[in-house]
Design an enzyme around this catalytic site. Structure first.
Site, PDB file in Angstrom:
ATOM      1  N   CYS A  52      -5.633 -17.707   5.646  1.00 17.04           N
ATOM      2  CA  CYS A  52      -6.609 -16.741   5.378  1.00 17.04           C
ATOM      3  C   CYS A  52      -6.197 -15.363   4.758  1.00 17.04           C
ATOM      4  CB  CYS A  52      -7.976 -16.798   6.558  1.00 17.04           C
ATOM      5  SG  CYS A  52      -8.766 -15.169   7.391  1.00 17.04           S
ATOM      6  N   GLY A  67       4.877   0.709  -2.959  1.00 13.86           N
ATOM      7  CA  GLY A  67       5.138  -0.516  -3.383  1.00 13.86           C
ATOM      8  C   GLY A  67       3.664  -0.716  -3.954  1.00 13.86           C
ATOM      9  N   THR A  68       2.631  -1.162  -3.515  1.00 16.10           N
ATOM     10  CA  THR A  68       1.693  -1.315  -4.803  1.00 16.10           C
ATOM     11  C   THR A  68       0.922  -0.079  -5.309  1.00 16.10           C
ATOM     12  OG1 THR A  68      -0.004  -2.218  -2.081  1.00 16.10           O
ATOM     13  CG2 THR A  68      -0.753  -0.544  -4.384  1.00 16.10           C
ATOM     14  N   THR A  87       1.753  17.147  -5.195  1.00 21.32           N
ATOM     15  CA  THR A  87       3.092  17.956  -4.187  1.00 21.32           C
ATOM     16  C   THR A  87       3.642  16.715  -3.444  1.00 21.32           C
ATOM     17  OG1 THR A  87       1.437  19.597  -3.005  1.00 21.32           O
ATOM     18  CG2 THR A  87       3.770  18.733  -1.812  1.00 21.32           C
TER      19      THR A  87
END
Length: 394
Positions: free
Chosen positions: A324, A70-71, A236
């Site tokens: 955090c 997704g990134t 690839t």
């Protein structure tokens, strides 16, 4: 172990794994070498998976580009689109609760002369469509808004946001990674030009994702090399994972109608059960417009990560809502960095030390909810007794 972190990744469906296996052992050819049988088999399987992904989101097969995550899809959408429109405008709009792979990319573009507008959200995590309409100006070239926020589960008014972008002639990218397999996706209804999904979030393998690029939308590739994926993504292709993603899409399309209502029922039971146990528990995200099976909350006096670890000892795996984000991001390595999502939805930082997210999948059963409701009171009480803030206020 009761697994309740399905927004981060789901258990692959056994049928998906079985579909992938021959492409490790028999059909192992390079899909670019499709002039002989082994390569051609890999190529044809990859193209069949492309059709399955397209049908899952209401697109055409030639509008699907395979990526690794997704990134990567989000990076390709934003950087690729802006690389093609570099001289057409320098204004980008996102929300203040976007995933790091959108927020960080866009923030870095400030160095290239772009102006960024981060739309505020209400206490439920929703963008007001009127705010988007006001923010768009003649210099705006791209809007990128997440469909579902994984931390608080809120489902945006994505169709309306897309309508506004379309009426203004502005490109619209949707990060739908946390939505796929749990919320219906139709790129035509969403009025989007680009949309990201990743198979690990809906019972497929890691390492396979896709970017929908609407016909007529122009991007540049981010990597130099061959001409795989029409030049948008050289290298690839990961054929076994792509085949698995195609199968996961087909299964989700066929079976969401069966498991989503069950997830909604378990979500309701968990929400109501938790609300009846504690006076100082606060839910985050919108109560009704949220991903099925997702419940998120914070508890006064208790650190989210402490609760996460104690629940893990009880055999329950869930997610901290990132009080955090990472010590690496702090000016002082001993400081905690408050979650931008929690801050954006108005959670008070002076008494909130982190939220918890519980996200269920088709593999969860009602007894899992019963177990959570059974162990939570004792766990919370122990952590409260260890908290100096709780003892002070008592």
């Amino acid at each position: 172990m009761i697994y309740l972190d399905n927004v981060a990744g789901t258990k692959p469906d056994q049928r998906v794994i079985e579909k992938m296996m021959p492409f490790f052992t028999e059909h192992y050819g390079n899909p670019s070498a499709h002039f002989y049988p082994i390569g051609r088999e890999a190529f044809e399987a990859m193209e069949a998976a492309r059709v399955q992904v397209a049908e899952f989101i209401g697109a055409k097969a030639d509008e699907i580009v395979f990526t690794s995550s997704g990134t990567e899809s989000n990076n390709l959408a934003i950087k690729g689109f802006l690389g093609h429109t570099a001289n057409k405008g320098k204004h980008i709009i996102i929300s203040e609760i976007e995933h790091f792979s959108v927020d960080t990319v866009v923030t870095k573009l400030l160095n290239d002369g772009y102006k960024i507008t981060k739309l505020k959200v209400d206490n439920g995590g929703l963008v007001n469509p009127a705010d988007l309409e006001k923010a768009i100006n003649e210099d705006t070239v791209l809007v990128s808004i997440q469909y579902v926020n994984p931390e608080i589960g809120t489902i945006q008014y994505t169709e309306k946001l897309g309508e506004i972008c379309k009426s203004k002639g502005v490109a619209f990218h949707v990060d739908a990674v946390a939505a796929a397999g749990f919320v219906e996706i139709d790129v035509n209804k969403l009025n989007c030009d680009m949309l990201s999904i990743a198979s690990q979030n809906f019972f497929g393998p890691k390492g396979a994702a896709a970017l929908f690029i609407k016909e007529g939308t122009k991007l540049i590739g981010l990597m130099d090399g061959g001409f795989q994926e029409r030049g948008y993504r050289s290298g690839t292709e990961n054929v076994p994972a792509i085949v698995g993603m195609g199968e996961a899409c087909a299964l989700a399309k066929a079976e969401m109608g069966d498991y989503v209502p069950r997830l909604v029922a378990m979500q309701k039971k968990l929400w109501e059960g938790l609300s009846g146990q504690f006076d100082f528990l606060h839910f985050t995200g919108h109560e009704s417009r949220r991903r099925p099976g997702h419940v998120s909350f914070w508890i006064e006096y208790i650190e989210g990560e402490s609760l996460l670890m104690w629940l893990s000892l009880k055999g329950i795996a869930c997610a901290s809502g990132s009080a955090c984000s990472s010590n690496i991001l702090a000016d002082d390595e001993d400081d905690l960095v408050a979650s931008s999502v929690l801050t954006a939805v108005g959670v008070p930082t002076d008494i909130c030390a982190g939220s918890l997210g519980m996200s269920m999948s088709r593999y969860n059963i009602e007894e899992d909810v019963d177990k959570v409701l059974e162990v939570m009171p004792e766990t919370v009480q122990k952590l409260c007794e260890m908290s100096p803030m709780y003892n002070r206020d008592k």
